[in-house]
Motif scaffolding. Structure first.
Motif, short mmCIF file in Angstrom:
data_model
loop_
_atom_site.label_atom_id
_atom_site.label_comp_id
_atom_site.label_asym_id
_atom_site.label_seq_id
_atom_site.Cartn_x
_atom_site.Cartn_y
_atom_site.Cartn_z
N UNK A 83 0.85 -1.19 0.00
CA UNK A 83 0.00 0.00 0.00
C UNK A 83 0.88 1.25 0.00
N UNK A 84 1.41 1.57 -1.15
CA UNK A 84 2.33 2.69 -1.29
C UNK A 84 1.55 4.00 -1.39
N UNK A 85 2.07 5.04 -0.77
CA UNK A 85 1.46 6.36 -0.86
C UNK A 85 1.88 7.01 -2.17
N UNK A 86 0.91 7.26 -3.05
CA UNK A 86 1.22 7.92 -4.31
C UNK A 86 1.41 9.42 -4.09
N UNK A 87 2.41 9.99 -4.75
CA UNK A 87 2.60 11.44 -4.68
C UNK A 87 2.57 12.07 -6.07
N UNK A 88 2.78 11.31 -7.12
CA UNK A 88 2.83 11.87 -8.47
C UNK A 88 1.48 11.81 -9.18
N UNK A 89 0.77 10.70 -9.03
CA UNK A 89 -0.52 10.55 -9.70
C UNK A 89 -1.65 10.76 -8.71
N UNK A 90 -2.84 10.96 -9.23
CA UNK A 90 -4.00 11.21 -8.40
C UNK A 90 -4.60 12.57 -8.71
N UNK A 91 -5.73 12.87 -8.09
CA UNK A 91 -6.49 14.07 -8.40
C UNK A 91 -5.68 15.35 -8.16
N UNK A 92 -4.89 15.37 -7.09
CA UNK A 92 -4.05 16.53 -6.81
C UNK A 92 -2.58 16.13 -6.73
N UNK A 93 -2.20 15.16 -7.55
CA UNK A 93 -0.82 14.70 -7.55
C UNK A 93 0.13 15.70 -8.17
N UNK A 94 1.42 15.43 -7.99
CA UNK A 94 2.46 16.33 -8.51
C UNK A 94 2.36 16.46 -10.03
N UNK A 95 2.05 15.36 -10.71
CA UNK A 95 1.98 15.40 -12.17
C UNK A 95 0.92 16.39 -12.65
N UNK A 96 -0.15 16.57 -11.85
CA UNK A 96 -1.19 17.51 -12.24
C UNK A 96 -0.85 18.94 -11.82
#
Length: 797
Positions: A602-615
């Motif tokens: 269960x890794x915490x995503x930081x790049x993808x997601x609704x308010x991720x870094x990529x966005x």
């Protein structure tokens, strides 16, 4: 101006030039899931600062230098985080270093859907029904994969340990914010750190203890000094730990003689570390030829280049047999097996090898072996073999109860000194053999006289070694800077030799330096309000531009509304609640990821997601470079520097910092008269620490604007006055080149000024001894007649 300096690249002031995130875009991931594939081509997810219209963001060839397989594969289980570094050489021979942290992100269709680059606001398409329940229903049943994402720092400086530390601190701080708060706050902190690193940090002048703050962690920058070794890197300790001393010495010799040299390993980051360690122990020589730290499998033809080249390659992609087939004469070091392959006979004499080996053995024994396991007899035996009290006394410090970081610094200094001493004893008096010709206005290196003076033992081969060394590109490039203004290794070597002969030289020295701490004062409120203001000014000439503007505006409004719930953080970037949480490090992530349990996945995503870094990192792309620089702590820094200068009017350091921060601004905003006044203050307080290259640039620009402000300086004293004299004389020679009857205003030049210089000779020499030749080139060097411009600068006391 090109007569005054011959550096292949101006001294960098910016600490970080660009921050790039590489991975797979949501569009590519969507297509991969639809088509049932498990791999894709790596691409740029975000790049800060935004690229100008004329420049490429980051070419695919450069991306493939990081993802050497040229593909990104979706993994069923996460792999440990990994560092990666490489170096890109431009057509002009400029080095750009890339330092990366590669981590794995959890991906499934739901995460991809929430990571869309452009989400349509409800008020634009109200007739389209949105079933939020349907979105969330398939989350639990989604098949998840793990993909690598690379966080990259691009820089013209190559502080390996520093950038590895920055990458870890930035990632860990972002990860902790996401864990304890939410993804939006984590991505906001990431953006704040990016603006801070890109807009508010510098590479400080010499002898200044400069520290930056990322999150709650303080990071010291390397402390440089004009008359000592450059900053020690831990990669030298890695080299000594993994490779036998005999193999290190033989590979080092190959580099000195400008031979083709390859190393291979299954660990690509280790390739970079070992190669950089060899480059460090070459001091005072520098490897300025072709350099490819990690060679991709489709570029093996580079191994056949006729010019000297230093290459690292992944043994999983390229075999040793392939490398030998490409270049049978190359020296190849197998890092994983600790085996050296070489067809050429070593020229370095056994007496020199033995002396060098004994010192390295003593340093390794005292560094690696526990003090309790070293009996007195063993210690005495090791020390009696070395007739160098300074080295032995410094090595004994390793047996004292000191911090591990300081022990490593002492050990690396001992290793570097061992190799440096070969040069001090061999070419410490190299200037003695440079004979100046009044006819050609050049120096000739008297090889015959030098070889006669080489100290020999019985059955010694050192004459052959020094003959080969003098004819090598390495030595030619070393002499190229003789008499120049450049803060190059040659000038530093001469200062070390001078101290060595006087008995004041220290292998490892510590000194208290002027401290200066920098931290970000950018609040989320300032950052997002500034971005919103710029988005409001975006053009709306067509439907696409309107759509982009509306989606960016809607995203920013939603972000600001969410962050305003925590006023203290939104206004001042301070959390209202202090969490009692366990600190995370990359070593903890690594241990967790290696655990096969479901909980560890269960890794915490930081790049993808609704308010991720990529966005969120895509929002600043609407800014121009000048607008991007304005999201800065510049006002607070100016106040801090002004106070430092007022409180310490007799210290040169705060004025040097003020000069560097002024120079890192856009050139259009430079106040030339103010910059010249700062140079005058530094020249008065400590003329030896005046940054020559930057001061000469300021002089030239002031001369174009106000000639009298520079001419008045030449009657003064110190480094700045000498620079002004040399600059005006170089202009006089330029006029003579165009008009032979033009005369030099001798009254404006002091008797202690510079000697004659020829721009044509400088250009000829610069072309003849190119710092970094292209792969296809093959520079020719005039052997036994190294030609160097006579261009001495005398600094008055």
């Amino acid at each position: 101006m090109e007569n005054l300096f011959e550096e292949k690249h101006p001294p960098p002031i910016k600490l970080v030039d660009s921050i790039i995130v590489l991975g797979l875009s949501t569009k590519s991931l969507r297509n991969i899931f639809i088509e049932g594939k498990l791999e894709g081509t790596p691409e740029v997810l975000a790049k800060l600062p935004p690229s100008s219209k004329d420049s490429k963001v980051f070419s695919q060839d450069q991306i493939n230098m990081i993802f050497t397989d040229r593909i990104i594969t979706l993994e069923s289980n996460p792999l440990p985080p990994a560092f990666f570094s490489t170096t890109i050489t431009s057509e002009k021979g400029y080095f750009t270093h890339i330092h990366c942290l590669i981590t794995y992100e959890k991906i499934n269709p739901s995460i991809i859907e929430s990571s869309k680059e452009r989400r349509i606001p409800k008020n634009l398409l109200e007739f389209v029904p949105r079933n939020t329940e349907e979105e969330n229903n398939h989350t639990e049943n989604d098949i998840s994969y793990y993909i690598p994402v690379a966080l990259c720092l691009l820089t013209n400086s190559n502080y390996i340990d520093l950038f590895r530390n920055i990458l870890e601190k930035v990632y860990v701080h972002t990860w902790e914010m996401v864990q304890q708060e939410n993804l939006l706050l984590g991505s906001t902190e990431f953006l704040r750190n990016c603006f801070f690193l890109l807009n508010d940090t510098i590479i400080p002048p010499n002898d200044i203890n400069y520290t930056i703050k990322v999150g709650n962690q303080t990071i010291p920058l390397p402390l440089e000094n004009k008359s000592r070794f450059s900053y020690n890197e831990s990669c030298v300790a890695v080299l000594m730990d993994l490779i036998d001393i005999r193999n290190i010495i033989e590979f080092w010799e190959s580099l000195l003689l400008s031979k083709h040299a390859f190393i291979h390993s299954g660990n690509e980051y280790l390739l970079f570390l070992i190669l950089e360690a060899f480059k460090i122990i070459l001091f005072p020589m520098t490897w300025t030829m072709n350099y490819v730290p990690v060679l991709s499998s489709h570029l093996t033809d580079y191994m056949q280049t006729p010019t000297p080249i230093l290459i690292g390659f992944n043994s999983k992609q390229i075999s040793k047999e392939e490398a030998v087939a490409k270049d049978p004469e190359a020296t190849i070091l197998d890092v994983d097996s600790n085996i050296l392959y070489s067809q050429s006979e070593p020229l370095l004499c056994n007496c020199v090898k033995a002396k060098l080996s004994k010192k390295l053995q003593l340093a390794k024994a005292y560094y690696y072996v526990n003090r309790g396991r070293l009996n007195t007899f063993r210690m005495n035996t090791l020390e009696k073999n070395i007739k160098d009290p300074l080295f032995v006394n410094t090595a004994r410090k390793l047996l004292e109860p000191i911090e591990s970081d300081e022990r490593e610094q002492i050990f690396v200094s001992l290793v570097r000194h061992s190799f440096l001493e070969v040069f001090i004893e061999g070419i410490g008096n190299f200037s003695k053999y440079l004979k100046y010709s009044e006819e050609t206005k050049l120096f000739d290196f008297q090889e015959d006289d030098f070889i006669k003076d080489v100290s020999l033992c019985s059955n010694c081969k050192m004459q052959e070694f020094w003959k080969g060394f003098i004819d090598s590109v390495t030595f030619q490039q070393f002499l190229f800077y003789y008499g120049m203004f450049d803060e190059c290794t040659l000038n530093k070597f001469r200062k070390i030799v001078k101290e060595y002969k006087k008995g004041t030289y220290e292998i490892y020295a510590t000194s208290s330096c002027y401290p200066f701490n920098v931290s970000s004062s950018i609040s989320p409120k300032f950052m997002y309000e500034y971005l919103k203001k710029e988005v409001e000014e975006l053009p709306t000439e067509n439907h696409k531009q309107k759509f982009i503007k509306n989606t960016e505006k809607a995203l920013l409004e939603k972000i600001m509304k969410k962050l305003q719930r925590n006023n203290e953080y939104y206004d001042q970037a301070e959390l209202s609640q202090v969490y009692d949480r366990r600190k995370m490090s990359l070593s903890m992530i690594r241990s967790n990821l290696l655990n096969s349990s479901e909980e560890a996945k269960e890794i915490t995503n930081i790049y993808y997601g609704k308010y991720g870094i990529a966005m969120l990192a895509r929002i600043p792309l609407c800014l121009s470079r000048s607008k991007f620089r304005e999201i800065s702590s510049q006002r607070c820094l100016n106040e801090q520097l002004t106070n430092e200068c007022e409180l310490n009017p007799t210290r040169w350091e705060p004025f040097a910092l003020k000069l560097f921060y002024s120079l890192r601004r856009n050139k259009k905003n430079w106040q030339l008269s103010d910059l010249l006044e700062i140079c005058k203050i530094i020249n008065r307080l400590n003329t030896q620490n005046l940054p020559r290259h930057h001061a000469t640039l300021i002089l030239s620009l002031n001369f174009e604007q106000n000639e009298g402000s520079v001419r008045i300086l030449i009657r003064g004293q110190g480094e700045l006055s000498n620079l002004a004299r040399v600059y005006i004389q170089s202009l006089s020679h330029d006029r003579n080149d165009r008009n032979p009857r033009a005369s030099i205003d001798e009254d404006m030049l002091s008797p202690g000024g510079s000697r004659e210089i020829s721009r044509e000779l400088s250009r000829e020499l610069s072309g003849e001894l190119s710092p970094v030749s292209p792969i296809s080139g093959n520079p020719e060097f005039k052997r036994r007649h190294t030609r160097v411009i006579k261009y001495h600068i005398e600094v008055k006391s």
